[in-house]
Motif scaffolding. Sequence first.
Motif, PDB file in Angstrom:
ATOM      1  N   MET A  46       2.774 -17.662   1.932  1.00  0.00           N
ATOM      2  CA  MET A  46       1.327 -17.627   1.907  1.00  0.00           C
ATOM      3  C   MET A  46       0.737 -18.627   2.946  1.00  0.00           C
ATOM      4  N   PHE A  47      -0.232 -18.258   3.865  1.00  0.00           N
ATOM      5  CA  PHE A  47      -0.839 -18.874   4.884  1.00  0.00           C
ATOM      6  C   PHE A  47      -2.325 -18.793   4.716  1.00  0.00           C
ATOM      7  N   GLU A  48      -2.886 -19.780   5.095  1.00  0.00           N
ATOM      8  CA  GLU A  48      -4.280 -19.550   5.003  1.00  0.00           C
ATOM      9  C   GLU A  48      -4.989 -20.344   6.223  1.00  0.00           C
ATOM     10  N   ILE A  49      -6.328 -19.633   6.907  1.00  0.00           N
ATOM     11  CA  ILE A  49      -6.815 -20.433   7.922  1.00  0.00           C
ATOM     12  C   ILE A  49      -8.430 -19.812   7.889  1.00  0.00           C
ATOM     13  N   GLY A  50      -9.204 -20.901   8.355  1.00  0.00           N
ATOM     14  CA  GLY A  50     -10.456 -20.827   8.621  1.00  0.00           C
ATOM     15  C   GLY A  50     -11.089 -22.006   8.969  1.00  0.00           C
ATOM     16  N   PRO A  51     -12.636 -21.923   8.870  1.00  0.00           N
ATOM     17  CA  PRO A  51     -13.370 -23.104   9.764  1.00  0.00           C
ATOM     18  C   PRO A  51     -13.335 -24.365   8.680  1.00  0.00           C
ATOM     19  N   GLU A  52     -13.617 -25.590   9.293  1.00  0.00           N
ATOM     20  CA  GLU A  52     -13.454 -26.712   8.426  1.00  0.00           C
ATOM     21  C   GLU A  52     -14.721 -27.470   9.288  1.00  0.00           C
TER      22      GLU A  52
ATOM     23  N   SER B 104      -9.472 -18.107   4.857  1.00  0.00           N
ATOM     24  CA  SER B 104      -8.960 -16.774   4.159  1.00  0.00           C
ATOM     25  C   SER B 104      -7.289 -16.776   4.108  1.00  0.00           C
ATOM     26  N   VAL B 105      -7.035 -16.072   3.048  1.00  0.00           N
ATOM     27  CA  VAL B 105      -5.703 -16.320   2.230  1.00  0.00           C
ATOM     28  C   VAL B 105      -4.897 -15.092   2.834  1.00  0.00           C
ATOM     29  N   PHE B 106      -3.741 -15.404   3.105  1.00  0.00           N
ATOM     30  CA  PHE B 106      -2.667 -14.081   3.435  1.00  0.00           C
ATOM     31  C   PHE B 106      -1.272 -14.256   2.710  1.00  0.00           C
ATOM     32  N   SER B 107      -0.676 -13.392   2.532  1.00  0.00           N
ATOM     33  CA  SER B 107       0.853 -13.444   2.165  1.00  0.00           C
ATOM     34  C   SER B 107       1.724 -12.399   2.834  1.00  0.00           C
ATOM     35  N   THR B 108       2.974 -12.639   3.210  1.00  0.00           N
ATOM     36  CA  THR B 108       3.793 -12.012   3.846  1.00  0.00           C
ATOM     37  C   THR B 108       5.224 -11.985   3.715  1.00  0.00           C
ATOM     38  N   ASP B 109       5.752 -11.093   3.557  1.00  0.00           N
ATOM     39  CA  ASP B 109       7.393 -11.055   3.572  1.00  0.00           C
ATOM     40  C   ASP B 109       7.966 -10.935   4.888  1.00  0.00           C
ATOM     41  N   PHE B 110       7.148 -11.193   5.869  1.00  0.00           N
ATOM     42  CA  PHE B 110       7.559 -11.246   7.477  1.00  0.00           C
ATOM     43  C   PHE B 110       7.824  -9.726   7.719  1.00  0.00           C
ATOM     44  N   SER B 111       7.378  -8.591   7.065  1.00  0.00           N
ATOM     45  CA  SER B 111       7.452  -7.213   7.630  1.00  0.00           C
ATOM     46  C   SER B 111       6.099  -6.851   7.258  1.00  0.00           C
ATOM     47  N   ASP B 112       5.330  -6.947   6.478  1.00  0.00           N
ATOM     48  CA  ASP B 112       4.054  -6.873   6.277  1.00  0.00           C
ATOM     49  C   ASP B 112       2.985  -7.910   5.838  1.00  0.00           C
ATOM     50  N   VAL B 113       1.773  -7.920   6.041  1.00  0.00           N
ATOM     51  CA  VAL B 113       0.921  -9.010   5.751  1.00  0.00           C
ATOM     52  C   VAL B 113      -0.027  -8.643   5.043  1.00  0.00           C
ATOM     53  N   HIS B 114      -0.716  -9.115   3.770  1.00  0.00           N
ATOM     54  CA  HIS B 114      -1.363  -8.657   2.961  1.00  0.00           C
ATOM     55  C   HIS B 114      -2.614  -9.729   2.615  1.00  0.00           C
ATOM     56  N   HIS B 115      -4.038  -9.291   2.792  1.00  0.00           N
ATOM     57  CA  HIS B 115      -4.794 -10.294   2.460  1.00  0.00           C
ATOM     58  C   HIS B 115      -5.195 -10.602   1.055  1.00  0.00           C
ATOM     59  N   ARG B 116      -5.283 -11.916   0.598  1.00  0.00           N
ATOM     60  CA  ARG B 116      -5.308 -12.276  -0.555  1.00  0.00           C
ATOM     61  C   ARG B 116      -6.475 -12.892  -1.038  1.00  0.00           C
TER      62      ARG B 116
ATOM     63  N   ALA C 125     -11.535 -13.634  -6.588  1.00  0.00           N
ATOM     64  CA  ALA C 125     -10.738 -13.038  -7.609  1.00  0.00           C
ATOM     65  C   ALA C 125      -9.287 -12.461  -6.972  1.00  0.00           C
ATOM     66  N   LYS C 126      -9.186 -12.017  -5.953  1.00  0.00           N
ATOM     67  CA  LYS C 126      -8.254 -11.483  -5.128  1.00  0.00           C
ATOM     68  C   LYS C 126      -7.089 -12.344  -5.093  1.00  0.00           C
ATOM     69  N   THR C 127      -7.496 -13.761  -4.776  1.00  0.00           N
ATOM     70  CA  THR C 127      -6.542 -14.926  -4.714  1.00  0.00           C
ATOM     71  C   THR C 127      -6.025 -15.202  -6.114  1.00  0.00           C
ATOM     72  N   HIS C 128      -6.883 -15.295  -7.093  1.00  0.00           N
ATOM     73  CA  HIS C 128      -6.504 -15.557  -8.591  1.00  0.00           C
ATOM     74  C   HIS C 128      -5.340 -14.589  -8.949  1.00  0.00           C
ATOM     75  N   GLN C 129      -5.783 -13.444  -8.631  1.00  0.00           N
ATOM     76  CA  GLN C 129      -5.029 -12.179  -9.009  1.00  0.00           C
ATOM     77  C   GLN C 129      -3.414 -12.612  -8.746  1.00  0.00           C
ATOM     78  N   TYR C 130      -3.481 -12.938  -7.379  1.00  0.00           N
ATOM     79  CA  TYR C 130      -1.989 -12.761  -6.820  1.00  0.00           C
ATOM     80  C   TYR C 130      -1.054 -13.772  -7.657  1.00  0.00           C
ATOM     81  N   PHE C 131      -1.777 -14.717  -8.493  1.00  0.00           N
ATOM     82  CA  PHE C 131      -1.062 -15.580  -9.267  1.00  0.00           C
ATOM     83  C   PHE C 131      -0.975 -15.298 -10.785  1.00  0.00           C
ATOM     84  N   TYR C 132      -1.777 -14.602 -11.243  1.00  0.00           N
ATOM     85  CA  TYR C 132      -2.218 -14.671 -12.684  1.00  0.00           C
ATOM     86  C   TYR C 132      -2.277 -13.526 -13.433  1.00  0.00           C
TER      87      TYR C 132
END
Length: 286
Positions: free
Chosen positions: A124-130, A151-163, A196-203
Amino acid sequence: MKYFQLKITTFVCAFILMINAHANQGGALSVDTTAGKPVWEVGVFSAAFRGPIYPAATDYQNKFLPLPFVIYRGEKIRIGDESLIKAIAVEKERFKLDVSLGAAFNADSEDSKIREGMPDLDFMFEIGPEASFLLHDSKVSDTWLNLQFRSVFSTDFSDVHHRGYVFQPEVSYRSDNLLFDNSRFYFSVSPTFASAKTHQYFYDVDAKYVNSERDYYQSLGGYLGTKMSIANRFQLTKSLMVFVGTQLGFWQGAKNDDSDLYQEKFTYAVALGVKWTVFQSTEHIN
């Protein structure tokens, strides 16, 4: 998997970014901390980590990460020193506008009893303003309020999904030579709120993954937990820096603590790392 910051907020790669942003500087803690430093540096950063495989998980994993690094300290742009990339023109005496990053290692579900048979957790990686506001400043210490939206993303290095998205306000404190000479101490507290989309990835537990250990569950957005980070770096020589640190996770009161994948109210992560500058410019910042 480890979920995170630094400043890259969550602990693993995030901790690396935190160290680079908060413990890599020398001298007094003023607006310009680059005086006397080389214009550029190239070297190797390596670190060993141990932490939970995801927020509020019972299972832990160990990781070792060697990485090359490049630091450039220009008049208007700085790369890899106080942040990943910084435009000096937007930095004011008591306010900074920066980029917030986060990352976390992948984890195999087969290594976790509660997640057995479920999909693996990807990198997972995240990027955004601070936006950062100076709360306190002295010659040896400073305190900041950092408002981070990523913004949160996950990747298996073949596809990237927004989380989804995370909002992470953080109060951070750093001080020179607090515990030892030629050292810098860092401390921060950061509650995290996620969509919710971020929580869903874990729980989340879909119907096809229900078993005697896991009931069906759909996650909601809201409070994820609070992280407390403590670190200290030691400048052993001009080219060698060592750091040790820990991050404590407090998950009590999280929005989705009813999920069977939510297991622990408290977790910890630890890290030990070395930063070795191999080459640097002969020109230094005035």
